[in-house]
Scaffold this motif. Structure first.
Motif, PDB file in Angstrom:
ATOM      1  N   ALA A  51       0.838  -1.205   0.000  1.00 33.05           N
ATOM      2  CA  ALA A  51       0.000   0.000   0.000  1.00 33.05           C
ATOM      3  C   ALA A  51       0.868   1.249   0.000  1.00 33.05           C
ATOM      4  N   GLN A  52       1.972   1.225   0.733  1.00 30.05           N
ATOM      5  CA  GLN A  52       2.875   2.365   0.761  1.00 30.05           C
ATOM      6  C   GLN A  52       3.515   2.577  -0.612  1.00 30.05           C
ATOM      7  N   ASP A  53       3.918   1.508  -1.278  1.00 29.39           N
ATOM      8  CA  ASP A  53       4.486   1.626  -2.617  1.00 29.39           C
ATOM      9  C   ASP A  53       3.464   2.187  -3.602  1.00 29.39           C
ATOM     10  N   GLU A  54       2.216   1.708  -3.515  1.00 36.32           N
ATOM     11  CA  GLU A  54       1.166   2.202  -4.412  1.00 36.32           C
ATOM     12  C   GLU A  54       0.887   3.678  -4.158  1.00 36.32           C
ATOM     13  N   ALA A  55       0.872   4.092  -2.899  1.00 37.36           N
ATOM     14  CA  ALA A  55       0.636   5.501  -2.575  1.00 37.36           C
ATOM     15  C   ALA A  55       1.787   6.367  -3.078  1.00 37.36           C
ATOM     16  N   ARG A  56       3.002   5.871  -2.952  1.00 37.68           N
ATOM     17  CA  ARG A  56       4.166   6.607  -3.451  1.00 37.68           C
ATOM     18  C   ARG A  56       4.100   6.764  -4.973  1.00 37.68           C
ATOM     19  N   LYS A  57       3.731   5.698  -5.672  1.00 36.81           N
ATOM     20  CA  LYS A  57       3.615   5.765  -7.134  1.00 36.81           C
ATOM     21  C   LYS A  57       2.505   6.731  -7.544  1.00 36.81           C
ATOM     22  N   ALA A  58       1.391   6.687  -6.835  1.00 36.60           N
ATOM     23  CA  ALA A  58       0.282   7.591  -7.151  1.00 36.60           C
ATOM     24  C   ALA A  58       0.693   9.037  -6.923  1.00 36.60           C
ATOM     25  N   ARG A  63       2.241  14.318  -9.128  1.00 41.85           N
ATOM     26  CA  ARG A  63       3.216  15.397  -9.299  1.00 41.85           C
ATOM     27  C   ARG A  63       3.577  15.583 -10.764  1.00 41.85           C
ATOM     28  N   ALA A  64       3.759  14.464 -11.477  1.00 44.45           N
ATOM     29  CA  ALA A  64       4.082  14.550 -12.893  1.00 44.45           C
ATOM     30  C   ALA A  64       2.945  15.185 -13.667  1.00 44.45           C
ATOM     31  N   ALA A  65       1.693  14.861 -13.326  1.00 38.71           N
ATOM     32  CA  ALA A  65       0.548  15.437 -14.009  1.00 38.71           C
ATOM     33  C   ALA A  65       0.449  16.927 -13.712  1.00 38.71           C
ATOM     34  N   ILE A  66       0.716  17.335 -12.474  1.00 37.20           N
ATOM     35  CA  ILE A  66       0.682  18.760 -12.118  1.00 37.20           C
ATOM     36  C   ILE A  66       1.785  19.497 -12.851  1.00 37.20           C
ATOM     37  N   ASP A  67       2.984  18.910 -12.884  1.00 35.09           N
ATOM     38  CA  ASP A  67       4.089  19.536 -13.602  1.00 35.09           C
ATOM     39  C   ASP A  67       3.779  19.662 -15.087  1.00 35.09           C
ATOM     40  N   ALA A  68       3.166  18.652 -15.670  1.00 38.18           N
ATOM     41  CA  ALA A  68       2.827  18.685 -17.090  1.00 38.18           C
ATOM     42  C   ALA A  68       1.760  19.749 -17.340  1.00 38.18           C
TER      43      ALA A  68
END
Length: 75
Positions: A51-58, A63-68
Protein backbone atom coordinates in the motif's frame (compact mmCIF):
# COMPACT_ATOMS: atom_id res chain seq x y z
CA UNK A 1 6.52 -55.10 54.87
CA UNK A 2 4.58 -55.88 51.75
CA UNK A 3 3.46 -52.25 51.44
CA UNK A 4 6.99 -50.94 51.50
CA UNK A 5 8.03 -53.62 49.00
CA UNK A 6 5.10 -52.69 46.77
CA UNK A 7 6.00 -48.98 47.00
CA UNK A 8 9.62 -49.75 46.20
CA UNK A 9 8.64 -51.82 43.17
CA UNK A 10 6.29 -49.08 41.95
CA UNK A 11 9.01 -46.46 42.33
CA UNK A 12 11.47 -48.69 40.49
CA UNK A 13 8.95 -49.26 37.68
CA UNK A 14 8.32 -45.53 37.36
CA UNK A 15 12.01 -44.74 37.28
CA UNK A 16 12.64 -47.47 34.71
CA UNK A 17 10.04 -45.90 32.44
CA UNK A 18 12.02 -42.66 32.27
CA UNK A 19 14.69 -42.73 29.64
CA UNK A 20 17.13 -40.23 28.23
CA UNK A 21 15.67 -38.33 25.23
CA UNK A 22 17.07 -39.26 21.85
CA UNK A 23 19.17 -36.60 20.15
CA UNK A 24 17.80 -35.27 16.83
CA UNK A 25 19.08 -36.70 13.56
CA UNK A 26 22.08 -34.77 12.31
CA UNK A 27 21.23 -35.48 8.68
CA UNK A 28 17.79 -33.90 8.89
CA UNK A 29 17.39 -30.46 10.45
CA UNK A 30 14.46 -29.96 12.82
CA UNK A 31 11.19 -28.76 11.35
CA UNK A 32 10.50 -25.06 11.92
CA UNK A 33 7.57 -24.70 14.28
CA UNK A 34 6.84 -20.99 14.15
CA UNK A 35 6.07 -20.68 10.44
CA UNK A 36 2.34 -20.11 10.86
CA UNK A 37 2.87 -17.44 13.47
CA UNK A 38 5.57 -15.77 11.38
CA UNK A 39 3.37 -15.83 8.29
CA UNK A 40 0.43 -14.40 10.24
CA UNK A 41 2.63 -11.55 11.45
CA UNK A 42 4.29 -10.88 8.10
CA UNK A 43 1.12 -10.79 5.97
CA UNK A 44 -0.21 -7.44 7.29
CA UNK A 45 3.29 -5.95 7.13
CA UNK A 46 3.63 -6.98 3.50
CA UNK A 47 0.21 -5.53 2.70
CA UNK A 48 1.25 -2.26 4.33
CA UNK A 49 4.46 -2.18 2.27
CA UNK A 50 2.48 -2.74 -0.92
CA UNK A 51 0.00 0.00 0.00
CA UNK A 52 2.87 2.36 0.76
CA UNK A 53 4.49 1.63 -2.62
CA UNK A 54 1.17 2.20 -4.41
CA UNK A 55 0.64 5.50 -2.58
CA UNK A 56 4.17 6.61 -3.45
CA UNK A 57 3.62 5.76 -7.13
CA UNK A 58 0.28 7.59 -7.15
CA UNK A 59 1.91 10.67 -5.59
CA UNK A 60 4.68 10.61 -8.22
CA UNK A 61 2.09 10.34 -11.01
CA UNK A 62 0.11 13.20 -9.51
CA UNK A 63 3.22 15.40 -9.30
CA UNK A 64 4.08 14.55 -12.89
CA UNK A 65 0.55 15.44 -14.01
CA UNK A 66 0.68 18.76 -12.12
CA UNK A 67 4.09 19.54 -13.60
CA UNK A 68 2.83 18.69 -17.09
CA UNK A 69 -0.29 20.86 -16.62
CA UNK A 70 1.82 23.73 -15.25
CA UNK A 71 4.27 23.50 -18.14
CA UNK A 72 1.46 23.39 -20.69
CA UNK A 73 -0.33 26.42 -19.24
CA UNK A 74 2.86 28.50 -19.00
CA UNK A 75 3.66 27.99 -22.73
Amino acid sequence: MSRSLLCALMALALLAGCSKPKPPDKDRPPEPQATQLRDAMQAPLEQARQAQDEARKAAEEQRAAIDAATDASSN
